[in-house]
Design an enzyme around this catalytic site. Structure first.
Site, short mmCIF file in Angstrom:
data_model
loop_
_atom_site.label_atom_id
_atom_site.label_comp_id
_atom_site.label_asym_id
_atom_site.label_seq_id
_atom_site.Cartn_x
_atom_site.Cartn_y
_atom_site.Cartn_z
N ASP A 233 0.84 -1.20 0.00
CA ASP A 233 0.00 0.00 0.00
C ASP A 233 0.87 1.25 0.00
OD1 ASP A 233 -2.02 1.83 0.21
OD2 ASP A 233 -2.40 1.47 2.34
N LYS A 240 1.66 7.77 1.01
CA LYS A 240 2.18 7.75 2.36
C LYS A 240 3.59 8.32 2.40
CE LYS A 240 -0.03 3.28 3.52
NZ LYS A 240 -0.87 3.65 4.67
N ARG A 314 -10.97 -0.75 2.81
CA ARG A 314 -12.41 -0.86 3.01
C ARG A 314 -13.16 -0.92 1.68
NH1 ARG A 314 -12.50 4.59 6.36
NH2 ARG A 314 -10.49 3.63 6.88
#
Length: 462
Positions: A233, A240, A314
């Site tokens: 990710d 990030k 999600r």
């Protein structure tokens, strides 16, 4: 990865491990042979948790091991404390004596402590072996430990060697071992049935996919396990910082948990109709990456505004949960390394549990304590659902502020499994930041043993 078998049939020839606490130590000391007693005192042994002394016999050979445990009057202590021993003892066969705790958990801790991730360099496994304690099902312990090891291997493998295709290969291999069916929807084929999975994974050259395993009698109670399989990710366009990416190989730990739990269930032959759904993607950055502000339609039909591309887990879980929900299963569990908010609240060792079923929540909490795979219930606080409101879509994938991040993520997922009789969301870390007995540093399949134990207690063995 090869498995290390460290449980042997019970034998009196095994060296005894005397488990002693501070209160019982004077009596144990008085009963030791004079040479052993003198050696214990000379070595400064104290009956404190984790202390170890190797005592010689008259011929100079190892005759007894002393192992300090928690004072019985002060609580249970660490149920996996025996896991300290395999690395501390010389080669040989040992047996537990005077052990006051659960012998099955002690044997499991011994096995789990023998795990080594050796894909890239040799790592010697412990040579100390444990004779099976009386009344312990060694085959059951081995099945559980092997499933945990397989899951740990997946989490520990870096993303350059573990992409969606490799997770598919692991799932197919597992299904093949137990005669389960396994189907996969991959790449562009996802766009019609699983548009959120397709959107999250399309920026990677490694095609996203939805893995679907089914096993067991179709007329048996339906139990579905859904595992988040983000192999790496970056955060997507909401990228990030570099420090936050260092452990992102473990963002597929939810998938590893689902597969490990499934291995335990199928290995034990539990009388359930098991389904395992693993949406697996790489959240990468490229010209076709999904963007903040995009509005995506889900399999369920709800439209989702993207408030943050780093809340991708999600999204892929939503499509998988929608598929699970279409057959209204009795139980749905989803496993995910979903929010930093859960870690801030509960730390790395305690996964957050969300469910609307009070009785099931209590059962999970009690089972987690019993098998030393704990969870802590967090609230599905309905008023916070308004934090996910969107002006242009049915809902946003994130709330508009810094509060209750784990709760709002759970509320988001709950929208996609309305027909399931019970839905449990488990927000876990999937990693041991430091080594502890039975829990070596590195990847961990938190809650897999818990879910297996709950299903076994509910439905029994076949």
């Amino acid at each position: 990865m090869p498995r290390v078998t460290t449980l042997l049939p019970a034998t009196e020839a095994a060296t005894p491990i005397r488990c002693v606490d501070a209160a019982g130590w004077p009596a144990v000391l008085a009963a030791l042979p004079p040479l052993a007693a003198a050696f214990a005192q000379a070595s400064g042994f104290e009956a404190k948790p984790g202390r170890i002394a190797l005592l010689p016999g008259a011929d100079g050979r190892l005759e007894t091991v002393l192992f300090g445990i928690e004072d019985k009057n002060k609580g249970k202590g660490d149920a996996f404390a025996v896991g300290r021993l395999p690395d501390a003892l010389p080669e040989g066969t040992y047996r537990l004596a005077d052990y006051p705790g659960d012998p099955a958990l002690a044997a499991l801790a011994w096995r789990l402590s023998g795990y080594r991730f050796g894909r890239y360099r040799d790592r010697a496994a412990p040579t100390a072996r444990l004779a099976v304690p009386a009344g312990v099902d060694a085959a059951e312990i081995d099945r559980i430990a092997d499933a945990v090891a397989a899951g740990r291997d997946l989490v520990n493998t870096p993303a350059n060697d573990l992409g969606p295709a490799e997770i598919e290969a692991a799932a197919r291999a597992l299904a093949g071992r137990f005669g389960a069916a396994c189907t996969v929807v991959e790449g562009e084929a996802l766009e019609t049935g699983f548009p959120l999975i397709a959107a999250v994974g399309r920026a990677s050259p490694r095609a996203p996919r939805l893995i679907d395993i089914t096993w067991g009698d179709p007329s048996a109670p339906r139990v579905t396990l859904v595992g988040k399989g983000v192999v790496f990710d970056t955060g997507g366009l909401d990228i990030k910082p570099s420090a936050a990416m260092l452990l992102m190989k473990k963002d597929m730990a939810g998938a590893a948990v689902a597969l490990a739990a499934a291995e335990m269930v199928m290995g034990a032959g539990l009388p359930v109709r098991l389904r395992v759904l693993v949406p697996t993607v790489e959240n990468a950055v490229a010209g076709d990456a999904f963007r903040p502000g995009d509005v995506l339609k889900s399999r369920h039909g709800l439209t989702v505004e993207i408030g943050n591309t780093d809340a991708e887990g999600r999204l892929i879980l939503a499509d998988a949960l929608s598929l699970a929900d279409e057959e209204a299963p009795e139980l749905v569990f989803d496993f995910a390394t979903l929010t930093g908010a859960a870690r801030v609240a509960l730390g790395p060792d305690l996964p957050a549990l969300f469910t609307e079923d009070d009785a099931l929540a209590a059962e999970l909490a009690a089972t987690g304590l019993a098998v030393n795979d704990p969870v802590w219930r967090m609230p599905l606080w309905a008023p916070y659902a308004g934090l996910l409101d969107s002006k242009v879509a049915d809902l946003n994938n994130v709330s508009g502020g810094p509060f209750a991040g784990a709760v709002t993520a759970a509320l988001f997922l709950r929208r996609f499994a309305p027909a399931a009789k019970a839905h449990v969301h488990l927000d876990l870390y999937g990693w041991n930041p430091s080594g502890k007995p039975g829990r070596p540093e590195g990847g961990e399949v938190q809650t897999a043993r818990l879910v297996y134990a709950l299903l076994k207690a509910r439905y029994g063995a076949r």
